[in-house]
Design a protein around this motif. Structure first.
Motif, PDB file in Angstrom:
ATOM      1  N   HIS A 161      -6.146 -19.113   6.158  1.00  7.81           N
ATOM      2  CA  HIS A 161      -6.174 -18.302   7.373  1.00  7.81           C
ATOM      3  C   HIS A 161      -6.539 -19.159   8.580  1.00  7.81           C
ATOM      4  CE1 HIS A 161     -10.516 -18.465   7.185  1.00  7.81           C
ATOM      5  NE2 HIS A 161     -10.551 -17.814   6.034  1.00  7.81           N
TER       6      HIS A 161
ATOM      7  N   SER B  35      -1.338 -14.842   6.737  1.00  2.84           N
ATOM      8  CA  SER B  35      -0.058 -14.336   6.270  1.00  2.84           C
ATOM      9  C   SER B  35       0.270 -15.004   4.934  1.00  2.84           C
ATOM     10  CB  SER B  35       1.048 -14.648   7.278  1.00  2.84           C
ATOM     11  OG  SER B  35       2.306 -14.274   6.759  1.00  2.84           O
TER      12      SER B  35
ATOM     13  N   VAL C 257      -7.017 -14.648  10.999  1.00  2.00           N
ATOM     14  CA  VAL C 257      -5.695 -14.043  10.847  1.00  2.00           C
ATOM     15  C   VAL C 257      -4.935 -14.838   9.787  1.00  2.00           C
ATOM     16  CG1 VAL C 257      -5.482 -12.970  13.112  1.00  2.00           C
ATOM     17  CG2 VAL C 257      -4.892 -15.386  12.842  1.00  2.00           C
TER      18      VAL C 257
ATOM     19  N   SER D 268      -1.321  -9.559  15.061  1.00  2.00           N
ATOM     20  CA  SER D 268      -0.465  -9.581  13.873  1.00  2.00           C
ATOM     21  C   SER D 268       0.995  -9.451  14.258  1.00  2.00           C
ATOM     22  CB  SER D 268      -0.858  -8.451  12.920  1.00  2.00           C
ATOM     23  OG  SER D 268      -2.184  -8.620  12.464  1.00  2.00           O
ATOM     24  N   GLU D 269       1.276  -8.535  15.185  1.00  2.00           N
ATOM     25  CA  GLU D 269       2.654  -8.329  15.628  1.00  2.00           C
ATOM     26  C   GLU D 269       3.169  -9.541  16.403  1.00  2.00           C
ATOM     27  OE1 GLU D 269       5.927  -7.522  18.154  1.00  2.00           O
ATOM     28  OE2 GLU D 269       3.884  -7.787  18.920  1.00  2.00           O
TER      29      GLU D 269
ATOM     30  N   ARG E  25      -7.702  -5.571   9.069  1.00  2.00           N
ATOM     31  CA  ARG E  25      -6.344  -5.018   9.067  1.00  2.00           C
ATOM     32  C   ARG E  25      -5.608  -5.542   7.839  1.00  2.00           C
ATOM     33  NH1 ARG E  25      -2.302  -2.844  12.105  1.00  2.00           N
ATOM     34  NH2 ARG E  25      -0.191  -3.699  11.861  1.00  2.00           N
TER      35      ARG E  25
ATOM     36  N   LEU F 290       1.524 -12.420  11.664  1.00  2.00           N
ATOM     37  CA  LEU F 290       0.450 -12.632  10.694  1.00  2.00           C
ATOM     38  C   LEU F 290      -0.039 -11.270  10.232  1.00  2.00           C
ATOM     39  CD1 LEU F 290      -1.392 -15.440  12.658  1.00  2.00           C
ATOM     40  CD2 LEU F 290       0.146 -15.720  10.722  1.00  2.00           C
ATOM     41  N   ARG F 291       0.236 -10.923   8.985  1.00  2.00           N
ATOM     42  CA  ARG F 291       0.079  -9.550   8.510  1.00  2.00           C
ATOM     43  C   ARG F 291      -1.379  -9.097   8.439  1.00  2.00           C
ATOM     44  NH1 ARG F 291      -0.831  -7.002   3.667  1.00  2.00           N
ATOM     45  NH2 ARG F 291       0.213  -4.983   3.394  1.00  2.00           N
ATOM     46  N   THR F 292      -2.268  -9.988   8.071  1.00  2.00           N
ATOM     47  CA  THR F 292      -3.643  -9.627   7.747  1.00  2.00           C
ATOM     48  C   THR F 292      -4.617 -10.269   8.726  1.00  2.00           C
ATOM     49  OG1 THR F 292      -3.126  -9.396   5.397  1.00  2.00           O
ATOM     50  CG2 THR F 292      -5.424  -9.773   5.948  1.00  2.00           C
ATOM     51  N   GLY F 293      -5.699  -9.578   9.001  1.00  2.00           N
ATOM     52  CA  GLY F 293      -6.725 -10.155   9.860  1.00  2.00           C
ATOM     53  C   GLY F 293      -8.051  -9.440   9.695  1.00  2.00           C
TER      54      GLY F 293
END
Length: 390
Positions: free
Chosen positions: A129, A148, A146, A46-47, A72, A51-54
């Motif tokens: 995704h 966003s 993953v 994500s970092e 996440r 990509l914020r969500t996974g």
């Protein structure tokens, strides 16, 4: 000046990507706790790519079922409704993966999340995704997703990074499963050893004591004073009860109802057997039930369910019972609900109905047990155990 600056930025990005890959590789190699390793990987990915969500699906070892192994920053619509993230539900990307269609980069950027389909609120703007397949040789292990809200098409280098991380994850999954199999074999050997020791020492000793007490009681039938007879018979009763408990412990250790099956499978068998024995209608439901749990969590929840069903049979006068198991990456929740006569929870005497023992099982694992009931309103017993750190 532009070209050197671009080259410098490109070099810095490559160095950052390598440092993230190294961090993921170290964590996956260090940790034997698969859940921790998967969650760490999601955070790093994500970092790295913004990509914020996974989330990660894994295929069960002993069946084609899939289960949610890690997540996440799930949007509320998914986080607050675990059934939407049940591995047995319809999912376009998982179906594509099972068919072998989830292989090339051409697919990755265009997958619309079917689990968010039809939802307006609580999605955090997510719709699409990236899906990265996980394999070990020809064996299908699972899928990493993953996403966003501000979706951007991933570059060829981004995709290559994701597939490299997917390869690292696949190795980690295989390693963790090998470790788990070894631990299960060790636990089985230890369980059999304990059963032999209980049988050879405690159970045999209690049996011999019972015979001696029975003989003494028979000798006292010739007219011994009642004050002598009362404590003797009390000792005999306690010894017989302890002997039965020792025998039951041996049977529990040797029977191993959870051996070689996930908790959901063992609970389903338990519920069906209870229904056949009592004649009370019973049903079992599971969400994400294919996910393997730590052995002590499985054992505790299985025993809680058995005790709760025994209470229903003895006290509830119910016509139907529903047992539900809901597993998320963060916790396991077991609920036993009946439509019986109910009771005043505040009026339960201390130590009655096995409540203390069930509560202790949950609390030893950092969890909690809640009992809700009212006269005429049925009862719900719910045990929740956190999975982080176990």
């Amino acid at each position: 000046m532009g070209e050197p600056e671009d080259g410098q930025r490109d070099l810095e990005r490559r160095n950052h990507e390598l440092s993230v890959l190294n961090a993921i590789a170290r964590e996956l190699n260090r940790s034997v706790d698969l859940s921790d390793a998967l969650e760490f990987t999601l955070a790093e990915v994500s970092e790295l790519l913004g990509l914020r969500t996974g989330w990660i699906w894994l295929v069960a070892e002993d069946s084609p079922q899939t289960y949610l192994a890690a997540s996440r920053n799930l949007p509320p619509a998914l986080a607050e409704d675990p059934a939407r993230m049940d591995g047995s539900g319809y999912c376009y990307c998982l179906d594509s993966y099972r068919r072998g269609d989830l292989a090339g980069a051409a697919n990755v950027n265009v997958l619309k999340c079917t689990r968010l389909g039809g939802l307006v609120d609580g999605t955090d703007g997510l719709r699409y995704h990236a899906s990265i397949p996980l394999h070990s040789g020809e064996e299908k292990l699972g899928v990493m997703n993953v996403a966003s809200p501000d979706w951007q098409s991933l570059s060829e280098r981004d995709l290559q990074l994701l597939y490299t991380i997917g390869d690292l994850l696949s190795i980690a999954v295989e390693r963790a499963r090998l470790f788990s199999r070894s631990a299960r074999l060790g636990a089985l050997e230890e369980r059999n050893r304990l059963a032999r020791e209980i049988h050879d020492t405690l159970a045999q000793g209690l049996a011999a004591t019972t015979l001696q007490l029975e003989s003494a009681d028979a000798l006292l039938d010739g007219g011994a004073p009642e004050p002598a007879r009362t404590p003797l018979r009390r000792a005999l009763s306690l010894t017989q009860a302890n002997l039965e408990e020792a025998r039951r412990s041996v049977l529990d250790l040797r029977a191993a109802p959870l051996e070689d099956r996930p908790l959901a499978g063992a609970l389903e068998v338990l519920v069906k057997a209870w229904e056949a024995e009592t004649g009370v209608g019973a049903s079992f439901e599971a969400v994400n039930g294919a996910r393997p749990l730590p052995p002590r969590v499985e054992a505790a929840l299985y025993r809680v369910c058995g005790e709760a069903l025994a209470n229903v049979a003895r006290h509830a006068g119910a016509e139907h019972v529903t047992v539900r198991l809901v597993v998320t990456p963060g916790r396991a929740r077991l609920a036993v609900e009946d439509d019986g006569r109910g009771f005043d929870v505040s009026g339960i005497p201390a130590g009655r109905h096995g409540i203390v023992g069930m509560r202790e099982r949950a609390e030893r694992l950092g969890g909690a047990l809640v009992l809700r009931s009212a006269p005429g309103g049925g009862s719900v017993l719910e045990a929740t155990v956190p999975l982080e750190g176990l």
